[in-house]
Write a protein that holds these residues in place. Structure first.
Motif, PDB file in Angstrom:
ATOM      1  N   GLY A  17     -41.138 -20.152  -9.211  1.00  0.00           N
ATOM      2  CA  GLY A  17     -42.390 -19.612  -9.728  1.00  0.00           C
ATOM      3  C   GLY A  17     -42.645 -20.105 -11.134  1.00  0.00           C
ATOM      4  N   TRP A  18     -41.842 -19.650 -12.075  1.00  0.00           N
ATOM      5  CA  TRP A  18     -41.986 -20.109 -13.468  1.00  0.00           C
ATOM      6  C   TRP A  18     -41.428 -21.510 -13.668  1.00  0.00           C
ATOM      7  CZ3 TRP A  18     -37.784 -21.471 -16.461  1.00  0.00           C
ATOM      8  CH2 TRP A  18     -36.519 -21.072 -15.974  1.00  0.00           C
ATOM      9  N   LEU A  19     -40.523 -21.933 -12.761  1.00  0.00           N
ATOM     10  CA  LEU A  19     -39.900 -23.253 -12.837  1.00  0.00           C
ATOM     11  C   LEU A  19     -39.937 -23.916 -11.467  1.00  0.00           C
ATOM     12  CD1 LEU A  19     -38.028 -25.466 -14.134  1.00  0.00           C
ATOM     13  CD2 LEU A  19     -36.096 -24.039 -13.388  1.00  0.00           C
ATOM     14  N   ASP A  20     -40.472 -25.139 -11.432  1.00  0.00           N
ATOM     15  CA  ASP A  20     -40.429 -25.963 -10.223  1.00  0.00           C
ATOM     16  C   ASP A  20     -39.613 -27.200 -10.578  1.00  0.00           C
ATOM     17  OD1 ASP A  20     -40.815 -27.075  -7.756  1.00  0.00           O
ATOM     18  OD2 ASP A  20     -42.913 -27.610  -8.064  1.00  0.00           O
ATOM     19  N   SER A  21     -38.416 -27.307  -9.997  1.00  0.00           N
ATOM     20  CA  SER A  21     -37.482 -28.348 -10.385  1.00  0.00           C
ATOM     21  C   SER A  21     -37.077 -29.194  -9.189  1.00  0.00           C
ATOM     22  CB  SER A  21     -36.224 -27.717 -11.008  1.00  0.00           C
ATOM     23  OG  SER A  21     -35.327 -28.710 -11.448  1.00  0.00           O
ATOM     24  N   VAL A  43     -26.822 -35.422 -13.996  1.00  0.00           N
ATOM     25  CA  VAL A  43     -28.004 -34.617 -13.651  1.00  0.00           C
ATOM     26  C   VAL A  43     -29.265 -35.395 -14.002  1.00  0.00           C
ATOM     27  CG1 VAL A  43     -29.348 -32.543 -14.281  1.00  0.00           C
ATOM     28  CG2 VAL A  43     -26.870 -32.363 -13.901  1.00  0.00           C
ATOM     29  N   LEU A  44     -30.217 -35.391 -13.071  1.00  0.00           N
ATOM     30  CA  LEU A  44     -31.564 -35.906 -13.332  1.00  0.00           C
ATOM     31  C   LEU A  44     -32.536 -34.925 -12.690  1.00  0.00           C
ATOM     32  CD1 LEU A  44     -33.680 -37.913 -14.241  1.00  0.00           C
ATOM     33  CD2 LEU A  44     -33.137 -39.346 -12.261  1.00  0.00           C
ATOM     34  N   ASN A  45     -33.012 -33.994 -13.501  1.00  0.00           N
ATOM     35  CA  ASN A  45     -33.928 -32.960 -13.028  1.00  0.00           C
ATOM     36  C   ASN A  45     -35.336 -33.239 -13.538  1.00  0.00           C
ATOM     37  OD1 ASN A  45     -31.829 -31.672 -11.775  1.00  0.00           O
ATOM     38  ND2 ASN A  45     -31.721 -29.952 -13.202  1.00  0.00           N
ATOM     39  N   ASP A  46     -36.287 -33.129 -12.634  1.00  0.00           N
ATOM     40  CA  ASP A  46     -37.711 -33.342 -12.902  1.00  0.00           C
ATOM     41  C   ASP A  46     -38.351 -31.957 -12.897  1.00  0.00           C
ATOM     42  OD1 ASP A  46     -40.295 -34.316 -13.012  1.00  0.00           O
ATOM     43  OD2 ASP A  46     -40.239 -35.279 -11.045  1.00  0.00           O
ATOM     44  N   ASP A  47     -38.550 -31.386 -14.092  1.00  0.00           N
ATOM     45  CA  ASP A  47     -38.890 -29.969 -14.233  1.00  0.00           C
ATOM     46  C   ASP A  47     -40.338 -29.750 -14.649  1.00  0.00           C
ATOM     47  OD1 ASP A  47     -36.286 -29.320 -13.634  1.00  0.00           O
ATOM     48  OD2 ASP A  47     -35.698 -28.881 -15.703  1.00  0.00           O
ATOM     49  N   ALA A  48     -40.942 -28.698 -14.083  1.00  0.00           N
ATOM     50  CA  ALA A  48     -42.247 -28.207 -14.532  1.00  0.00           C
ATOM     51  C   ALA A  48     -42.092 -26.728 -14.835  1.00  0.00           C
ATOM     52  CB  ALA A  48     -43.309 -28.431 -13.465  1.00  0.00           C
ATOM     53  N   VAL A  49     -42.397 -26.336 -16.077  1.00  0.00           N
ATOM     54  CA  VAL A  49     -42.236 -24.955 -16.528  1.00  0.00           C
ATOM     55  C   VAL A  49     -43.612 -24.354 -16.775  1.00  0.00           C
ATOM     56  CG1 VAL A  49     -41.228 -23.445 -18.279  1.00  0.00           C
ATOM     57  CG2 VAL A  49     -40.001 -25.507 -17.565  1.00  0.00           C
ATOM     58  N   ALA A  50     -43.838 -23.160 -16.220  1.00  0.00           N
ATOM     59  CA  ALA A  50     -45.134 -22.493 -16.314  1.00  0.00           C
ATOM     60  C   ALA A  50     -45.457 -22.120 -17.766  1.00  0.00           C
ATOM     61  CB  ALA A  50     -45.135 -21.249 -15.432  1.00  0.00           C
ATOM     62  N   PRO A  51     -46.753 -21.934 -18.087  1.00  0.00           N
ATOM     63  CA  PRO A  51     -47.159 -21.579 -19.447  1.00  0.00           C
ATOM     64  C   PRO A  51     -46.404 -20.363 -19.974  1.00  0.00           C
ATOM     65  CG  PRO A  51     -49.090 -22.102 -18.133  1.00  0.00           C
ATOM     66  CD  PRO A  51     -47.921 -22.095 -17.188  1.00  0.00           C
ATOM     67  N   GLY A  52     -45.859 -20.499 -21.184  1.00  0.00           N
ATOM     68  CA  GLY A  52     -45.183 -19.397 -21.849  1.00  0.00           C
ATOM     69  C   GLY A  52     -43.816 -19.051 -21.313  1.00  0.00           C
ATOM     70  N   LYS A  53     -43.362 -19.738 -20.279  1.00  0.00           N
ATOM     71  CA  LYS A  53     -42.066 -19.427 -19.665  1.00  0.00           C
ATOM     72  C   LYS A  53     -41.003 -20.427 -20.122  1.00  0.00           C
ATOM     73  CE  LYS A  53     -43.888 -16.127 -17.183  1.00  0.00           C
ATOM     74  NZ  LYS A  53     -43.561 -14.694 -17.431  1.00  0.00           N
ATOM     75  N   GLY A  54     -39.749 -20.170 -19.718  1.00  0.00           N
ATOM     76  CA  GLY A  54     -38.719 -21.106 -20.100  1.00  0.00           C
ATOM     77  C   GLY A  54     -37.322 -20.627 -19.808  1.00  0.00           C
ATOM     78  N   PHE A  55     -36.365 -21.374 -20.330  1.00  0.00           N
ATOM     79  CA  PHE A  55     -34.942 -21.096 -20.132  1.00  0.00           C
ATOM     80  C   PHE A  55     -34.442 -20.271 -21.311  1.00  0.00           C
ATOM     81  CE2 PHE A  55     -36.009 -25.208 -18.292  1.00  0.00           C
ATOM     82  CZ  PHE A  55     -35.431 -25.175 -17.036  1.00  0.00           C
ATOM     83  N   GLY A  56     -33.932 -19.072 -21.034  1.00  0.00           N
ATOM     84  CA  GLY A  56     -33.366 -18.245 -22.092  1.00  0.00           C
ATOM     85  C   GLY A  56     -32.102 -18.870 -22.662  1.00  0.00           C
TER      86      GLY A  56
END
Length: 236
Positions: A17-21, A43-56
């Motif tokens: 939801g907040w992350l599409d990887s 690791v080779l991750n192609d990440d999309a992070v939703a507005p205002g969201k992220g990794f704590g």
């Protein structure tokens, strides 16, 4: 010459939801014993992070972690006291060494941030953690392979704790070039960011990955306007 081809639609995918990887190599809940790593490239991750969201805030140690934003702005904070925003055309590296904590958030409230998260096994373990980022002008890599990560201190590139070289290229349709390996015993993993290229006779489309080793150079042809990332890493 040895090769391995990873088409974009064969990658692992985790959509939270907040992350599409999309994972080129085994990561988190995606596991494929044939796709654990390419040499030192883990690791080779192609990440999309939703507005205002992220990794704590979370820990890392003894890994070289490279972030390359493709669209939007990514805010970084870490236990070394670094607070920074990295944007398209920036490249960031963290040598986690003996251990660090960091967080990454989408700085934008109105659009996703898309970036590559890349992990490389280090050459030397338990070093003092370090952080570096640099902006690279896209016009400096038109029909050119621009080295952005290298194992030595240089004003042109950021330093990695490994015998590894990363190059970015914005190639116009019809452009042809050769890539010469920097060191014996390395391989190159090519990742197509946009467009289409042919490398060593293998046609590659957007987000395809192609690893090549046991050779000294590569032929590259842009079948259409293309953006590529080449990652040269030790194979042992």
């Amino acid at each position: 010459m040895n090769t391995v081809l990873h088409k974009s639609n064969t990658r692992g995918n985790a959509n939270h939801g907040w992350l599409d990887s999309h994972h080129t190599f085994s990561f988190a809940h995606y596991y494929d014993p044939t796709r654990m790593h390419f040499g030192a490239l883990r690791v080779l991750n192609d990440d999309a992070v939703a507005p205002g969201k992220g990794f704590g805030t979370h820990p890392h140690d003894n890994m070289e972690i490279i972030s390359i934003p493709l669209h939007g702005d990514l805010e970084h904070k870490d236990s070394m006291g670094n607070t920074a925003v990295i944007r398209q055309n920036d490249v960031q590296i963290m040598s986690a060494g003996t251990g660090i904590y960091h967080s990454e958030y989408n700085k934008n409230s109105d659009k996703p941030v898309k970036f590559l998260q890349i992990w490389v096994f280090p050459k030397e373990k338990n070093i003092q953690p370090r952080y570096e980022q640099k902006t690279y002008l896209p016009e400096d890599r038109v029909n050119k392979l621009q080295v952005v990560v290298a194992p030595t201190d240089s004003p042109e590139s950021i330093r990695i704790n490994q015998d590894a070289w990363f190059s970015l290229g914005n190639l116009k349709k019809g452009f042809q070039t050769e890539y010469a390996f920097h060191k014996k015993g390395t391989g190159v993993y090519a990742f197509v960011l946009e467009g289409s290229v042919t490398i060593q006779g293998q046609r590659l489309e957007r987000r395809d990955g192609f690893g090549i080793w046991n050779t000294e150079n590569l032929s590259i042809v842009a079948d259409e306007d293309a953006e590529i990332l080449l990652m040269e890493v030790p194979m042992n």
